[in-house]
Design an enzyme around this catalytic site. Sequence first.
Site, mmCIF file in Angstrom:
data_model
loop_
_atom_site.group_PDB
_atom_site.id
_atom_site.type_symbol
_atom_site.label_atom_id
_atom_site.label_comp_id
_atom_site.label_asym_id
_atom_site.label_seq_id
_atom_site.Cartn_x
_atom_site.Cartn_y
_atom_site.Cartn_z
ATOM 1 N N ASN B 11 0.845 -1.198 0.000
ATOM 2 C CA ASN B 11 0.000 0.000 0.000
ATOM 3 C C ASN B 11 0.872 1.236 0.000
ATOM 4 O O ASN B 11 0.809 2.052 0.927
ATOM 5 C CB ASN B 11 -0.907 0.018 1.239
ATOM 6 C CG ASN B 11 -1.833 -1.162 1.294
ATOM 7 O OD1 ASN B 11 -2.878 -1.175 0.658
ATOM 8 N ND2 ASN B 11 -1.451 -2.189 2.046
ATOM 9 N N PRO B 12 1.716 1.391 -1.011
ATOM 10 C CA PRO B 12 2.741 2.446 -0.957
ATOM 11 C C PRO B 12 2.212 3.868 -1.040
ATOM 12 O O PRO B 12 2.986 4.812 -0.929
ATOM 13 C CB PRO B 12 3.628 2.125 -2.167
ATOM 14 C CG PRO B 12 2.750 1.379 -3.106
ATOM 15 C CD PRO B 12 1.775 0.628 -2.270
ATOM 16 N N LYS B 13 0.885 4.028 -1.255
ATOM 17 C CA LYS B 13 0.354 5.391 -1.333
ATOM 18 C C LYS B 13 -0.589 5.704 -0.173
ATOM 19 O O LYS B 13 -1.383 6.631 -0.238
ATOM 20 C CB LYS B 13 -0.364 5.581 -2.681
ATOM 21 C CG LYS B 13 0.622 5.492 -3.833
ATOM 22 C CD LYS B 13 0.076 6.015 -5.132
ATOM 23 C CE LYS B 13 1.152 5.947 -6.215
ATOM 24 N NZ LYS B 13 0.693 6.438 -7.508
ATOM 25 N N ASN B 14 -0.481 4.917 0.886
ATOM 26 C CA ASN B 14 -1.345 5.148 2.037
ATOM 27 C C ASN B 14 -0.635 6.038 3.058
ATOM 28 O O ASN B 14 0.464 5.721 3.510
ATOM 29 C CB ASN B 14 -1.700 3.791 2.663
ATOM 30 C CG ASN B 14 -2.499 3.940 3.930
ATOM 31 O OD1 ASN B 14 -1.965 4.250 4.984
ATOM 32 N ND2 ASN B 14 -3.798 3.750 3.830
ATOM 33 N N HIS B 52 5.264 9.770 -1.093
ATOM 34 C CA HIS B 52 5.413 9.378 0.318
ATOM 35 C C HIS B 52 6.810 8.834 0.584
ATOM 36 O O HIS B 52 7.418 9.121 1.614
ATOM 37 C CB HIS B 52 4.394 8.289 0.681
ATOM 38 C CG HIS B 52 2.980 8.704 0.494
ATOM 39 N ND1 HIS B 52 2.283 9.407 1.458
ATOM 40 C CD2 HIS B 52 2.134 8.527 -0.539
ATOM 41 C CE1 HIS B 52 1.052 9.634 1.011
ATOM 42 N NE2 HIS B 52 0.939 9.108 -0.190
#
Lengths: 484, 231
Positions: B11-14, B52
């Site tokens: 979930n690298p964009k959370n 992120h």
Amino acid sequence: MVRLSLRSSRPHGDRAPSRGTQPSGGPPASAAPMDSSSQSPPAGGDPSEDGAAAELPRLTVTQVEQMKVEARVADIYRVLFDAAPNAKSVMLELWRDQHVEYLTKGLRHLAPSFHVLDANRPWLCYWMVHGLAVLDETLDDDLENDIVDFLSRCQDKHGGYGGGPGQLPHLATSYAAVNTLVTIGSERALSSIKRDNLYKFMLLMKDKSGAFRMHDGGEIDVRACYTAISVASLVNILDDELAKGVGNYIASCQTYEGGIAGEPSAEAHGGYTFCGLAAMVLLNEVEKLDLPSLIGWVAFRQGVECGFQGRTNKLVDGCYSFWQGAAIALAQKLMAGSDEQSKQSQPSKLSSVDDSCGTSSSGLASEKSSIVDYAKIGFDFMKQSNQIGPLFHNIALQQYILLCAQVPEGGLRDKPGKNRDHYHSCYCLSGLSVSQYSAMTGSVSCPLPQHMLGPYSNLLEQIHPLYNVVLEKYEEAYEFFSSE
Amino acid sequence: MHFVDQIAESNPKNYQVWHHKRWLAEKIGPDAANSEHDFTRKILAMDAKNYHAWSHRQWVLQALGGWESELQYCNQLLEEDVFNNSAWNQRYLVVTRSPILGGLAAMRDSEVDYTVEAIMVNPQNESPWRYLRGLYKDDNNLLVADNRISDACLKVLNKDWTCVFALSFLLDLLRMGLQPSDELKGTIEAMENSDPETGHADIAVAVCSILQKCDPLRINYWSWYQTTLSS
């Protein structure tokens, strides 16, 4: 119609192989003893270069992705340019009914896959309710009441709104909830906002740096600053306590490129640029930013596809129609005309310094006071007319939104090839509105046909670019909260 | 942290998971620096512009260290994709803030050479143009005085007189007081057929009107810019 040179998907004879080779010569001597920084910069493939190169050009990831998007967009625009005049005007229509249906249905029912947005339900409300308001659709009373009730249950008993009932209060969902309630605009909706608690919550979210955290123990960034300041201004609870230090933090987030980043040193980004600039306007501290540099950066975010990208060398995306479009529209309003006494384009500082009593949060009556009436800043902002025209290509932006972002089944999207969603529907429509109203200068009171692409029936409701709520609704809320 | 990394990777964009990593790393302290750098490197290998990941990497550098190989990392990323603006942005951080490089003043010279070379190979790449401008942030006089800059603009324009970035940079230089060389004046005149006796203020106006033609998407911007020139 805007016709720019886009790479099409048809093979081009002029796409000669570039000299994709490394520059010759040894690496320059490094200035740093510990760091072997001494490399020559690399060569990405340069398709526009003529030249007989022995090797094929190595295109970088950025170039490949960009070319793919340009090709798709070029195909769409070609259909338009080649079309007969009658067909053209149909293609440039805003498919209102379809968008209204998509948004209205979503308010009542969302598929199980939407569980991923379970912590974002006020956002879903806002995206749909605001989208509909921009399309000048009113909701059923029942639906309105249900939304107000739902959002009330998202309200934490100590202040602020969470992503759903029982969830921790969060500045972003507070922003979405308040904006939704303002858009609904009924007495019931507006009085459901517990302002005293909201103020307390915000004060708790304030960091010693002056910036805000999104939630208890949460991340600090320019988004948190904007959501806090926007809500506080809108419901008239913004005071020096909340405002102090925010301006300096946001100013420290402006990068060497001119745009604003989420945190100091991060990359300039359209979303944060809007948040940062809007917050600074609401705080009356725009002079802390380098506005010409900001404008220069945003202006260059509009590309051959006619829409906006979020960052340098990244791909166009419909939602930036609002983030970048509104940012540059804000800057446009701040710029004095050339016949003003300012020689360099000095932004006009809005003076809402009130020298009467009654607006100070301390309740003191002071004759000579420099107490800022923060809420009035937002109000006065829209009272002044644009001195200069748009700083971006408003017709081109409308072209991207109408031709590339609209989905025939209803709803709008990031770009061709992506699916529609409520977020993009909200922000593409908001951006379309900003664009339509951007060319109104002087005493013109509504957009003229030449300001708009497509039939005049495409005209949307005007939004307030600082808060992104429909202007009429903002004005009603302003009345309501300034008399509280 | 290993547990959280698995979630972050899928979930690298959370926002929440990255914030949690930051909170954990802060507790662990400088010992976490290496593994945090390894982790962000891994994420960036999948998406070299993940916002992120970059924010986290910057935070780790500033809070926990690990500057030693950062400029080399930027070199590597730019080698792979010289259009990666995030890598140029990171380079700016390293060059200006690394405690082991001596600061912008010490680094500026070699950085100008590096950037000009990048521009020469891909004049249509916006990133190095902005980076070049950034190297002289808050010091317009130094910028105007550095002949390499105006030379670079001229060189690019001689190959492609419609290069918007070169014209735009030139315009800024003129506005800051650059006295155009005869060669530069000649190049602009060739583009515009303007009167050879014009003073520099008019040259800026000439460049601005060339831009209105070469960069029609930004015609509104250049028209406004022109009004700010007349003083």
